[in-house]
Design a protein around this motif. Structure first.
Motif, PDB file in Angstrom:
ATOM      1  N   SER A 141       0.854  -1.263  -0.284  1.00 23.00           N
ATOM      2  CA  SER A 141       0.044   0.028   0.015  1.00 23.00           C
ATOM      3  C   SER A 141       0.908   1.110   0.152  1.00 23.00           C
ATOM      4  O   SER A 141       0.473   2.444  -0.791  1.00 23.00           O
ATOM      5  CB  SER A 141      -0.828  -0.034   1.139  1.00 23.00           C
ATOM      6  N   GLN A 142       1.807   1.241   0.763  1.00 12.51           N
ATOM      7  CA  GLN A 142       2.807   2.304   0.651  1.00 12.51           C
ATOM      8  C   GLN A 142       3.406   2.770  -0.542  1.00 12.51           C
ATOM      9  O   GLN A 142       3.422   4.020  -0.975  1.00 12.51           O
ATOM     10  CB  GLN A 142       4.170   2.211   1.625  1.00 12.51           C
ATOM     11  N   LEU A 143       3.594   1.713  -1.389  1.00 12.02           N
ATOM     12  CA  LEU A 143       4.332   1.973  -2.741  1.00 12.02           C
ATOM     13  C   LEU A 143       3.406   2.111  -3.644  1.00 12.02           C
ATOM     14  O   LEU A 143       3.519   3.205  -4.468  1.00 12.02           O
ATOM     15  CB  LEU A 143       5.252   0.882  -2.983  1.00 12.02           C
ATOM     16  N   TYR A 144       2.326   1.181  -3.796  1.00 12.00           N
ATOM     17  CA  TYR A 144       1.722   1.276  -5.256  1.00 12.00           C
ATOM     18  C   TYR A 144       0.043   1.897  -4.860  1.00 12.00           C
ATOM     19  O   TYR A 144      -0.449   2.037  -6.047  1.00 12.00           O
ATOM     20  CB  TYR A 144       1.217  -0.221  -5.314  1.00 12.00           C
ATOM     21  N   VAL A 145      -0.257   2.278  -3.529  1.00 14.84           N
ATOM     22  CA  VAL A 145      -1.570   2.878  -3.454  1.00 14.84           C
ATOM     23  C   VAL A 145      -1.232   4.199  -3.083  1.00 14.84           C
ATOM     24  O   VAL A 145      -1.913   5.230  -3.657  1.00 14.84           O
ATOM     25  CB  VAL A 145      -2.664   1.988  -2.577  1.00 14.84           C
ATOM     26  N   ARG A 146      -0.688   4.308  -1.869  1.00 16.47           N
ATOM     27  CA  ARG A 146      -0.531   5.717  -1.476  1.00 16.47           C
ATOM     28  C   ARG A 146       0.712   6.471  -1.988  1.00 16.47           C
ATOM     29  O   ARG A 146       0.722   7.609  -1.984  1.00 16.47           O
ATOM     30  CB  ARG A 146      -0.428   5.709   0.102  1.00 16.47           C
TER      31      ARG A 146
END
Length: 178
Positions: A141-146
């Protein structure tokens, strides 16, 4: 099994899992995340401020000329300090950003592998732990969503901090927590 063959297989497994994790970055275009556009703009503004002699970088010229603000008084600049030297070598901002992201992924996987390997003396458990740490939903999530690139870089140092505490290495601990 010979030691050199075992090391080669371990490095291969770590490289494969890191490659799979980073595979969306190998597609054409930019990874779309919540803050990706902001980071690409900030990377350019940060690098420009460094070129102008500002160190540490605090105030930046906004996207509109004449409008400045103290962005890096409030937003952590560590990620940009990693990206800027690569950009100063002439690398495009997207590639420079992705190089630092790849470095963070490699650091987190290698750090977790080394920590668990020392803890358990079991290379398979260490590979499994490194894979789990890299593929946790929060890191994805840190890299690809947020697109929380600074946070992704900061969490890459967590296994290194554990390794430093386990080995009672004060210098490495200070570096990983700084």
């Amino acid at each position: 099994m010979k030691t050199s063959t075992r090391r080669f297989l371990i490095l291969g497994a770590l490289a494969l899992m890191t490659g799979i994790f980073l595979s969306p970055m190998f597609r054409p275009g930019v990874i779309a995340g919540h803050d990706a556009g902001y980071h690409f703009t900030r990377v350019q503004l940060f690098t420009q401020a460094l070129k102008e002699g500002q160190f540490p970088v605090r105030w930046i010229e906004g996207p509109v000329p004449g409008i400045t603000h103290p962005l890096f008084e409030f937003y952590p600049p560590l990620f940009y300090y990693f990206v800027a030297p690569i950009m100063l070598l002439g690398t495009p901002y997207t590639l420079a950003t992705y190089v630092v992201i790849a470095f963070a992924a490699i650091l987190s996987g290698a750090g977790m592998y080394l920590f668990v390997k020392q803890l358990t003396q079991n290379p398979l458990a260490a590979i499994f732990a490194a894979t789990l740490f890299l593929f946790t939903p929060y890191r994805i999530s840190q890299l690809y969503v947020r697109a929380a690139y600074g946070e992704f870089l900061a969490t890459a140092f967590v296994p290194v901090a554990f390794l430093a505490m386990y080995n009672k290495n004060i210098l490495l601990l200070a570096f990983s927590l700084a």
